[in-house]
Write a protein that holds these residues in place. Structure first.
Motif, short mmCIF file in Angstrom:
data_model
loop_
_atom_site.label_atom_id
_atom_site.label_comp_id
_atom_site.label_asym_id
_atom_site.label_seq_id
_atom_site.Cartn_x
_atom_site.Cartn_y
_atom_site.Cartn_z
N GLU A 79 0.83 -1.16 -0.05
CA GLU A 79 -0.03 -0.07 -0.09
C GLU A 79 0.80 1.16 -0.05
O GLU A 79 0.70 2.25 -0.73
CB GLU A 79 -0.98 -0.13 1.22
N HIS A 80 1.80 1.33 0.84
CA HIS A 80 2.79 2.29 0.84
C HIS A 80 3.49 2.91 -0.49
O HIS A 80 3.93 3.89 -0.83
CB HIS A 80 3.73 2.06 2.06
N TYR A 81 4.05 1.83 -1.19
CA TYR A 81 4.70 2.14 -2.29
C TYR A 81 3.85 1.73 -3.55
O TYR A 81 4.61 1.66 -4.75
CB TYR A 81 6.02 1.00 -2.29
N ASP A 82 2.77 1.64 -3.52
CA ASP A 82 1.69 1.02 -4.85
C ASP A 82 2.42 0.03 -5.47
O ASP A 82 2.69 0.35 -6.75
CB ASP A 82 1.44 2.26 -5.40
N ILE A 83 2.84 -1.18 -4.87
CA ILE A 83 3.35 -2.19 -5.66
C ILE A 83 2.83 -3.59 -5.15
O ILE A 83 1.82 -3.48 -4.01
CB ILE A 83 4.96 -2.37 -5.30
N GLY A 84 2.49 -4.87 -5.82
CA GLY A 84 1.94 -5.76 -5.30
C GLY A 84 2.68 -6.68 -4.44
O GLY A 84 4.06 -6.67 -4.18
N PRO A 85 2.14 -7.07 -3.23
CA PRO A 85 2.59 -7.49 -2.15
C PRO A 85 3.23 -8.87 -2.35
O PRO A 85 4.33 -9.42 -1.79
CB PRO A 85 1.30 -7.98 -1.17
#
Length: 366
Positions: A79-85
């Protein structure tokens, strides 16, 4: 005799990094809590109040095994970096990942800058025989160029390698390679089919220069991050890597379970959410770095420009200075064991204004 040899080797290893207050307290007779540690570059604000609250509330949960997938933390980072977990791998500090990646991918030819973080070479050299690493190529950074990495020379040296390490900002020099230059190196790594491992342990002090959001478009780029320096979670050991697709699946197969404990996972989530702490840290660093740089100039102390929370100083009497400061309870980092540096270099962290004043006062006397 074997026990003596093992103790000697362990002592040598622990002195290769800053922050070994236990040994220094024993040597000087000064209690640990009275030593001021400038050798480890940790946020002088210490652990944030939100993190403290989460740790206190999580004590009872220590009876349970930690989540081996670090699910909540990976979701927060995503969420913080807008990337897939799915692209995030958490570890017991980023150092675990520095060792894990070569162990899993078994590189044969590795490029490492010098001076830089010593664990890169140890990570590939310690398993050289078992994992067929045949060569470690060194790219030397020199004082005449302010220890800056020349992207063209780096790319040239990368030819023929299958893995390369890049610490940005670099430790122990503090020099920063701009985001566009790192991306240029990453594109060259893709063309060369060389895995580029960018260690951004100190990038939180200049987050706009991170390349973390470019991993998804480049399968030859890995970005490592640490929560040690900026968030002061040193003793909890928490770091993470952003790794592309199939590559992360391969690396996961070699990772031990449960290396990130319950409190570390919860503390990391709370730290990322503590925006006031982040703002206070940025303000403190800006003010104190201006103060320290002016003080160094006034004293005639030579220092390297730094984008991180520490400075590399060059002085003719550095060895004497390290010992004299230690006897006064001030611990600075002797950099003579960094490959590419000599006994005239020391590294000092940026701490609170009171502590920084004390250091400047003692430096001026010496």
């Amino acid at each position: 005799m074997e026990l003596i040899r093992q103790n000697t080797e362990e002592r040598q290893r622990t002195t290769e990094h800053g922050g070994n207050l236990y040994e220094i307290a024993e040597e000087t007779g000064i209690p640990e809590d009275e030593l001021i540690d400038f050798s480890a570059s940790i946020n002088p604000l210490g652990v944030s109040e939100k993190v403290r609250d989460v740790i206190h509330a999580g004590i009872d949960g220590l009876v349970n095994y930690p989540d081996p997938e670090t699910t909540l933390l990976r979701r927060k980072l995503a969420e913080h970096y807008d990337i897939g977990p799915a692209a995030i791998l958490c570890g017991n500090g980023s150092t675990e990942l520095i060792y894990l990646i070569p162990r899993a991918l078994q590189p044969e030819r590795v490029l490492i800058p010098s001076p830089s973080f010593s664990e890169y070479e140890k990570a590939v050299s310690s398993k050289r025989k078992a994992y067929s690493v045949t060569a470690v190529r060194e790219i030397k950074l020199n004082k005449e160029n302010k220890f800056e990495i020349n992207p063209d020379k780096y790319i040239e040296q990368m030819i023929g390698c299958d893995m390369a390490f890049l610490c940005n900002p670099n430790n122990p020099t503090g020099t920063l390679l701009g985001r566009h230059e790192v991306l240029r190196i990453a594109e060259a790594a893709r063309a060369e089919k060389c895995l580029l491992v960018v260690d951004e342990a100190f990038i939180d002090f200049c987050p706009e220069e991170s390349v973390i959001n470019h991993v998804k478009e480049n399968p030859y780029l890995i970005v490592l991050r640490s929560m040690t320096k900026f968030y002061a979670l040193t003793g909890l050991r928490i770091g993470y890597g952003i790794i592309h697709g199939d590559l992360i699946k391969t690396i996961r197969k070699f990772k031990e379970p449960w290396t990130v404990n319950n409190l570390a996972q919860k503390a990391a989530v709370a730290a990322i959410d503590d925006h006031s702490y982040i703002q206070d840290t940025v303000k403190l660093m800006s003010d104190e770095k201006k103060y320290m740089e002016k003080s160094f100039r006034d004293m005639g102390v030579e220092f390297s420009p730094s984008a991180a929370n520490f400075y590399l100083l060059k002085m003719k009497n550095a060895g004497h200075l390290v010992n004299e400061l230690k006897q006064k309870g001030l611990v600075v980092r002797d950099c003579s064991n960094f490959k590419g540096l000599d006994s005239s270099y020391v590294r000092v962290a940026v701490k609170s204004h009171t502590d920084n004043e004390r250091l400047i006062e003692e430096l001026s006397k010496l």
